[in-house]
Design a protein around this motif. Structure first.
Motif, mmCIF file in Angstrom:
data_model
loop_
_atom_site.group_PDB
_atom_site.id
_atom_site.type_symbol
_atom_site.label_atom_id
_atom_site.label_comp_id
_atom_site.label_asym_id
_atom_site.label_seq_id
_atom_site.Cartn_x
_atom_site.Cartn_y
_atom_site.Cartn_z
ATOM 1 N N HIS A 1 59.330 -23.302 -5.816
ATOM 2 C CA HIS A 1 59.718 -24.074 -4.635
ATOM 3 C C HIS A 1 60.609 -25.225 -5.057
ATOM 4 C CE1 HIS A 1 56.639 -21.945 -2.356
ATOM 5 N NE2 HIS A 1 55.815 -22.184 -3.372
ATOM 6 N N ARG A 2 61.798 -25.326 -4.467
ATOM 7 C CA ARG A 2 62.734 -26.431 -4.669
ATOM 8 C C ARG A 2 62.999 -26.722 -6.149
ATOM 9 N NH1 ARG A 2 59.190 -27.713 -0.792
ATOM 10 N NH2 ARG A 2 57.967 -29.078 -2.129
ATOM 11 N N CYS A 3 63.583 -25.751 -6.845
ATOM 12 C CA CYS A 3 63.830 -25.878 -8.280
ATOM 13 C C CYS A 3 65.229 -25.431 -8.662
ATOM 14 C CB CYS A 3 62.840 -25.011 -9.062
ATOM 15 S SG CYS A 3 61.132 -25.509 -8.859
ATOM 16 N N GLU B 1 57.290 -26.219 -9.060
ATOM 17 C CA GLU B 1 57.650 -26.953 -7.848
ATOM 18 C C GLU B 1 58.479 -28.184 -8.203
ATOM 19 O OE1 GLU B 1 54.142 -28.047 -5.702
ATOM 20 O OE2 GLU B 1 53.301 -26.028 -5.797
ATOM 21 N N ASN B 2 59.515 -28.449 -7.428
ATOM 22 C CA ASN B 2 60.331 -29.669 -7.542
ATOM 23 C C ASN B 2 60.723 -29.979 -8.984
ATOM 24 O OD1 ASN B 2 59.952 -30.170 -4.754
ATOM 25 N ND2 ASN B 2 58.007 -31.139 -5.187
#
Length: 150
Positions: free
Chosen positions: A18-20, A33-34
């Motif tokens: 997620h969001r990488c 994540e992130n």
């Protein structure tokens, strides 16, 4: 232009991302994540990486948890390690550098399996279980092996 020949990314069917930003040649079987993940990084099954920067050639072994860390090139984080745990305390070695709850690990370092590392910490070098009293590097502490410099 780049002349490197690097294989494409491999993302297992069980992986969660997620969001990488994920570099070429990376293998991800855990959850990310992130985070920014460099080229050739391996994140094994059950590992979790959150809010971190992991540079090229690093291996995060099975079931390790990495939170809010900057990990330099060619580092190995052992199975079952937990990075970024505990309460935040100022770093005793360089409080103006190692701040904001970060775990900072230098290039070519080794973190043995099962250790816990607190916030605002710095590690440089190939460490072993004996370097972590009771399996823990408390928040605000550092391990700088001889010959290495932070």
């Amino acid at each position: 232009t780049s002349g490197d020949i690097i294989p494409p990314q491999y993302i297992s069917e069980d992986a969660q991302i997620h969001r990488c930003i994920i570099g070429d040649g990376t293998e991800i079987c855990g959850r990310v994540e992130n985070s920014i993940i460099g080229a050739g990084v391996v994140i094994q099954k059950g590992a979790v990486v959150k809010d971190s920067i992991i540079m090229k050639g690093t291996v995060i072994e099975e079931n390790a948890v990495v939170e809010k860390a900057i990990i330099a090139e060619n580092t190995r984080v052992g199975a079952g390690c937990v990075l970024g745990c505990g309460e935040e305390k100022p770093n005793r070695y360089k409080p103006e550098v190692y701040t904001d709850g970060l775990v900072t690990i230098g290039e070519d370092s080794v973190i043995p399996a099962g250790v816990r590392i607190g916030k605002n910490t710095a590690i440089i070098g190939k460490t072993e279980a004996a370097d972590y009293p009771e399996g823990i590097l408390e928040s605000g502490e550092s391990i700088i092996k001889d010959g290495d410099e932070a």
